[in-house]
Design a protein around this motif. Structure first.
Motif, PDB file in Angstrom:
ATOM      1  N   LYS A  37       0.839  -1.214   0.000  1.00 50.67           N
ATOM      2  CA  LYS A  37       0.000   0.000   0.000  1.00 50.67           C
ATOM      3  C   LYS A  37       0.865   1.251   0.000  1.00 50.67           C
ATOM      4  O   LYS A  37       0.474   2.275  -0.547  1.00 50.67           O
ATOM      5  N   ILE A  38       2.036   1.155   0.602  1.00 48.08           N
ATOM      6  CA  ILE A  38       2.954   2.305   0.543  1.00 48.08           C
ATOM      7  C   ILE A  38       3.337   2.518  -0.919  1.00 48.08           C
ATOM      8  O   ILE A  38       3.342   3.650  -1.415  1.00 48.08           O
ATOM      9  N   ARG A  39       3.621   1.413  -1.607  1.00 41.24           N
ATOM     10  CA  ARG A  39       4.088   1.513  -3.000  1.00 41.24           C
ATOM     11  C   ARG A  39       3.073   2.244  -3.885  1.00 41.24           C
ATOM     12  O   ARG A  39       3.436   3.114  -4.664  1.00 41.24           O
ATOM     13  N   ILE A  40       1.772   1.916  -3.726  1.00 39.93           N
ATOM     14  CA  ILE A  40       0.788   2.528  -4.627  1.00 39.93           C
ATOM     15  C   ILE A  40       0.266   3.870  -4.108  1.00 39.93           C
ATOM     16  O   ILE A  40      -0.480   4.554  -4.784  1.00 39.93           O
ATOM     17  N   SER A  41       0.659   4.227  -2.882  1.00 41.34           N
ATOM     18  CA  SER A  41       0.063   5.421  -2.274  1.00 41.34           C
ATOM     19  C   SER A  41       0.544   6.700  -2.948  1.00 41.34           C
ATOM     20  O   SER A  41       1.616   6.738  -3.551  1.00 41.34           O
ATOM     21  N   ASN A  47       2.235   9.925   0.041  1.00 40.63           N
ATOM     22  CA  ASN A  47       1.982  11.084   0.909  1.00 40.63           C
ATOM     23  C   ASN A  47       2.235  10.586   2.341  1.00 40.63           C
ATOM     24  O   ASN A  47       1.333  10.146   3.024  1.00 40.63           O
ATOM     25  N   PHE A  48       3.527  10.662   2.746  1.00 40.57           N
ATOM     26  CA  PHE A  48       3.961   9.910   3.937  1.00 40.57           C
ATOM     27  C   PHE A  48       3.613  10.535   5.272  1.00 40.57           C
ATOM     28  O   PHE A  48       3.634   9.867   6.294  1.00 40.57           O
ATOM     29  N   THR A  49       3.320  11.825   5.310  1.00 37.73           N
ATOM     30  CA  THR A  49       2.803  12.442   6.541  1.00 37.73           C
ATOM     31  C   THR A  49       2.177  13.777   6.189  1.00 37.73           C
ATOM     32  O   THR A  49       2.091  14.160   5.013  1.00 37.73           O
ATOM     33  N   ASN A  50       1.730  14.471   7.236  1.00 33.19           N
ATOM     34  CA  ASN A  50       1.159  15.807   7.038  1.00 33.19           C
ATOM     35  C   ASN A  50       1.707  16.712   8.129  1.00 33.19           C
ATOM     36  O   ASN A  50       1.676  16.337   9.308  1.00 33.19           O
ATOM     37  N   LEU A  97       2.932  15.901   2.595  1.00 29.27           N
ATOM     38  CA  LEU A  97       4.314  15.712   2.142  1.00 29.27           C
ATOM     39  C   LEU A  97       4.441  14.453   1.288  1.00 29.27           C
ATOM     40  O   LEU A  97       3.968  13.375   1.669  1.00 29.27           O
ATOM     41  N   PHE A  98       5.081  14.601   0.142  1.00 32.08           N
ATOM     42  CA  PHE A  98       5.269  13.510  -0.825  1.00 32.08           C
ATOM     43  C   PHE A  98       6.756  13.354  -1.128  1.00 32.08           C
ATOM     44  O   PHE A  98       7.506  14.339  -1.084  1.00 32.08           O
ATOM     45  N   CYS A  99       7.162  12.138  -1.531  1.00 29.79           N
ATOM     46  CA  CYS A  99       8.530  11.936  -2.039  1.00 29.79           C
ATOM     47  C   CYS A  99       8.652  12.660  -3.382  1.00 29.79           C
ATOM     48  O   CYS A  99       7.713  12.656  -4.174  1.00 29.79           O
ATOM     49  N   ASP A 100       9.820  13.242  -3.632  1.00 34.05           N
ATOM     50  CA  ASP A 100      10.062  13.797  -4.977  1.00 34.05           C
ATOM     51  C   ASP A 100      10.187  12.653  -5.974  1.00 34.05           C
ATOM     52  O   ASP A 100       9.797  12.758  -7.126  1.00 34.05           O
ATOM     53  N   GLY A 101      10.798  11.543  -5.496  1.00 38.57           N
ATOM     54  CA  GLY A 101      11.071  10.408  -6.393  1.00 38.57           C
ATOM     55  C   GLY A 101       9.946   9.391  -6.368  1.00 38.57           C
ATOM     56  O   GLY A 101       8.935   9.559  -7.039  1.00 38.57           O
ATOM     57  N   SER A 102      10.125   8.339  -5.560  1.00 44.13           N
ATOM     58  CA  SER A 102       9.163   7.238  -5.601  1.00 44.13           C
ATOM     59  C   SER A 102       8.840   6.753  -4.191  1.00 44.13           C
ATOM     60  O   SER A 102       9.683   6.806  -3.280  1.00 44.13           O
ATOM     61  N   SER A 103       7.628   6.219  -4.033  1.00 42.73           N
ATOM     62  CA  SER A 103       7.229   5.664  -2.741  1.00 42.73           C
ATOM     63  C   SER A 103       8.098   4.451  -2.378  1.00 42.73           C
ATOM     64  O   SER A 103       8.178   4.081  -1.204  1.00 42.73           O
ATOM     65  N   LYS A 104       8.737   3.858  -3.389  1.00 39.51           N
ATOM     66  CA  LYS A 104       9.610   2.710  -3.103  1.00 39.51           C
ATOM     67  C   LYS A 104      10.765   3.124  -2.186  1.00 39.51           C
ATOM     68  O   LYS A 104      11.343   2.290  -1.483  1.00 39.51           O
ATOM     69  N   GLN A 105      11.118   4.412  -2.197  1.00 37.10           N
ATOM     70  CA  GLN A 105      12.190   4.893  -1.311  1.00 37.10           C
ATOM     71  C   GLN A 105      11.787   4.743   0.156  1.00 37.10           C
ATOM     72  O   GLN A 105      12.630   4.465   1.007  1.00 37.10           O
ATOM     73  N   LYS A 162      -9.638  -3.621   5.846  1.00 31.62           N
ATOM     74  CA  LYS A 162     -10.214  -4.468   4.794  1.00 31.62           C
ATOM     75  C   LYS A 162     -10.213  -3.801   3.421  1.00 31.62           C
ATOM     76  O   LYS A 162     -10.725  -4.372   2.460  1.00 31.62           O
ATOM     77  N   SER A 163      -9.660  -2.575   3.331  1.00 32.37           N
ATOM     78  CA  SER A 163      -9.786  -1.890   2.046  1.00 32.37           C
ATOM     79  C   SER A 163      -8.861  -2.485   0.989  1.00 32.37           C
ATOM     80  O   SER A 163      -7.731  -2.873   1.278  1.00 32.37           O
ATOM     81  N   ILE A 164      -9.360  -2.553  -0.211  1.00 29.34           N
ATOM     82  CA  ILE A 164      -8.708  -3.123  -1.395  1.00 29.34           C
ATOM     83  C   ILE A 164      -8.320  -4.595  -1.177  1.00 29.34           C
ATOM     84  O   ILE A 164      -7.133  -4.945  -1.153  1.00 29.34           O
ATOM     85  N   PRO A 165      -9.322  -5.481  -1.100  1.00 32.09           N
ATOM     86  CA  PRO A 165      -9.024  -6.911  -0.925  1.00 32.09           C
ATOM     87  C   PRO A 165      -8.163  -7.476  -2.053  1.00 32.09           C
ATOM     88  O   PRO A 165      -7.379  -8.396  -1.832  1.00 32.09           O
ATOM     89  N   LYS A 166      -8.296  -6.874  -3.256  1.00 32.24           N
ATOM     90  CA  LYS A 166      -7.485  -7.338  -4.402  1.00 32.24           C
ATOM     91  C   LYS A 166      -5.989  -7.248  -4.106  1.00 32.24           C
ATOM     92  O   LYS A 166      -5.187  -7.985  -4.680  1.00 32.24           O
ATOM     93  N   MET A 167      -5.622  -6.317  -3.197  1.00 36.39           N
ATOM     94  CA  MET A 167      -4.207  -6.169  -2.849  1.00 36.39           C
ATOM     95  C   MET A 167      -3.829  -7.029  -1.653  1.00 36.39           C
ATOM     96  O   MET A 167      -2.743  -6.863  -1.100  1.00 36.39           O
ATOM     97  N   GLY A 168      -4.726  -7.878  -1.218  1.00 34.55           N
ATOM     98  CA  GLY A 168      -4.371  -8.794  -0.136  1.00 34.55           C
ATOM     99  C   GLY A 168      -4.874  -8.369   1.226  1.00 34.55           C
ATOM    100  O   GLY A 168      -4.488  -8.957   2.237  1.00 34.55           O
ATOM    101  N   ALA A 169      -5.757  -7.338   1.273  1.00 36.94           N
ATOM    102  CA  ALA A 169      -6.280  -6.920   2.582  1.00 36.94           C
ATOM    103  C   ALA A 169      -7.230  -7.995   3.103  1.00 36.94           C
ATOM    104  O   ALA A 169      -8.036  -8.545   2.350  1.00 36.94           O
ATOM    105  N   THR A 170      -7.101  -8.304   4.386  1.00 37.55           N
ATOM    106  CA  THR A 170      -7.978  -9.304   5.015  1.00 37.55           C
ATOM    107  C   THR A 170      -8.391  -8.790   6.395  1.00 37.55           C
ATOM    108  O   THR A 170      -7.819  -7.817   6.890  1.00 37.55           O
ATOM    109  N   GLY A 171      -9.326  -9.476   6.986  1.00 37.79           N
ATOM    110  CA  GLY A 171      -9.735  -9.078   8.338  1.00 37.79           C
ATOM    111  C   GLY A 171      -9.006  -9.876   9.407  1.00 37.79           C
ATOM    112  O   GLY A 171      -9.521 -10.052  10.513  1.00 37.79           O
TER     113      GLY A 171
END
Ligand code: FDA
Length: 389
Positions: A37-41, A47-50, A97-105, A162-171
């Motif tokens: 979820k960090i990767r796609i965020s 957007n790692f904090t505010n 606040l967002f990374c200039d580069g990529s969330s993978k960082q 539980k959001s986005i079960p397609k990405m593996g979210a479970t309860g």
């Protein structure tokens, strides 16, 4: 194998917790890679904090619960960590606040912090069985087709919502919490678009404008986006967390526009102009076309009495709509509700009646606004449990 601590879930909160735990630590996740979820965020920039993050930006049955963790690991602590890993960032809007580069960082940074602390990560690993023992917990997990027996003193629930079960979210966190007698608050999809079953906004799909969107509990001044299925955009996602099925929402289409004064002035200087032509100078033309069908407006500016213009601007500033529902967990950014905070210590995130059991991140009944707040909760609650362990 025996560990001091096993963390279920290598997401934002689980990795942050692992980075701060002492002793032998194992992090388990059923996904192929940690921090999906960090990767796609944040559109891939996380957007790692505010910078404005504070307890007022979080929903929970107990609004005081988040205070301690947020105060002990703040947005400035995370910004400092990001700086130490030489990750460049920028503020986009409203303190986000967002990374200039990529969330993978951010994922790389958390993995580095985890391995620096000596934590071990197992991905593609599923929990098959879990029991309480006298001194902790016994787990049976499946990894590479093999069953393995593990024991630990501390077990941290960090499998999110539980959001986005397609990405593996479970309860899973909720199920384990219930297994050990912890209570749950009602869960539902939040930070999620509204739907209208009659498809009334189909022709407006793609139109966006700044609005004030409110109901009796909250109000947000941000963009609204019309979609094929209903309404989206930041103002809608924000208000969805405060909305209940069947309730009306109010859209102020002209929050910062002195429209009545402008129309009166134009009536004086350009009375032959059509009212809708003048409105289309201030609102998207496709929206004005649509509004003509739901709010009475026609004729030239010169034909409009003060009373008519006042009625029109009032209607535009308090357009009432009743969504049919939301897009649900399929697209929701978060789950509202979760493990009841009454059963957890706000200082350590440990279950009050189950020594050694901890819950952190989105699994807990603490839900942030849109804009980096949910990650800040993951960092702060993960840190709180990590330093306690
Ligand atoms: P998270 O969901 O991150 O991690 C849970 C981990 O547990 C996952 O790795 C998952 O695979 C694992 N897991 C789940 N079930 C399991 C099981 N049964 N067995 C083993 N492992 C299991 N927030 C924000 O602040 N800024 C942003 O920019 C965004 N953007 C954003 C975009 C999108 C599309 C979504 C869906 C969400 C966001 N968010 C966000 C919200 C944010 O991603 C979310 O609140 C945090 O990731 C929650 O962190 P957790 O560690 O609690 O759960």
């Amino acid at each position: 194998m025996t560990y001091d601590t096993i963390i279920l879930g290598a997401g934002a909160a689980g990795m942050m917790c692992a980075a701060h735990c002492s002793g032998r630590v194992l992090v388990i996740d059923h996904a192929k890679a940690p921090g999906e979820k960090i990767r796609i965020s944040g559109g891939g920039r996380c957007n790692f904090t505010n910078i404005h993050a504070g307890p007022g930006n979080f929903l929970s049955r107990n609004p005081h619960f988040c205070k301690s963790a947020l105060a002990r690991y703040t947005q400035w602590d995370f910004i400092d960590l990001v700086g130490r890993h030489n990750i460049a960032w920028h503020e986009k809007t409203l303190g986000q606040l967002f990374c200039d580069g990529s969330s993978k960082q951010i994922i790389r940074m958390l993995l580095d912090e985890m391995s620096g602390a000596g934590a071990v990560l197992w991905v593609q690993t599923s929990l098959r069985d879990l029991r309480k023992t006298e001194s902790g917990f016994a787990l049976e997990v499946e990894r590479d087709g093999q069953r393995q027996h593990l024991t630990c003193t501390n077990l941290v629930l960090a499998t999110g919502g539980k959001s986005i079960p397609k990405m593996g979210a479970t309860g899973l966190a909720y199920d384990i919490a219930r297994q050990f007698g912890l209570r749950m608050t009602e869960t539902r999809a939040a930070l999620v678009p509204f739907t209208f079953s009659d498809g009334r906004f189909r022709d407006l799909s793609g139109v966006s404008l700044p609005v004030r969107l409110s109901n009796d509990r909250a109000s947000f001044d941000e963009a609204l986006l019309f979609t094929h299925r209903g309404l989206s955009g930041p103002s809608v996602l924000q208000l969805s967390s405060y909305w209940r099925e069947g309730e009306a929402i109010r859209v102020n289409l002209i929050p910062d526009l002195p429209l009545l004064d402008l129309l009166r002035a134009q009536r004086q200087s350009a009375g032959r102009k059509a009212l809708t032509t003048e409105l289309a100078r201030h609102l998207p033309a496709r929206l004005v076309d649509y509004l003509c069908r739901v709010i009475p407006m026609s004729g030239k500016l010169a034909d409009q009495s003060d009373a008519k213009l006042t009625e029109l601007t009032s209607a535009l500033s308090a357009w009432q709509l009743v969504p049919s529902g939301t897009e649900g967990y399929r697209t929701a950014e978060v789950t509202l509700g979760g493990i009841d905070t009454d059963d957890l210590s706000s200082k350590t995130m440990e279950a009050k009646d189950v020594p050694g059991l901890y819950a952190i991140g989105e699994a807990v009944d603490v839900t942030g606004w849109l804009g980096g707040y949910n990650f800040q909760w993951a960092w702060s609650s993960g840190h709180a449990a990590g330093v306690a362990i």
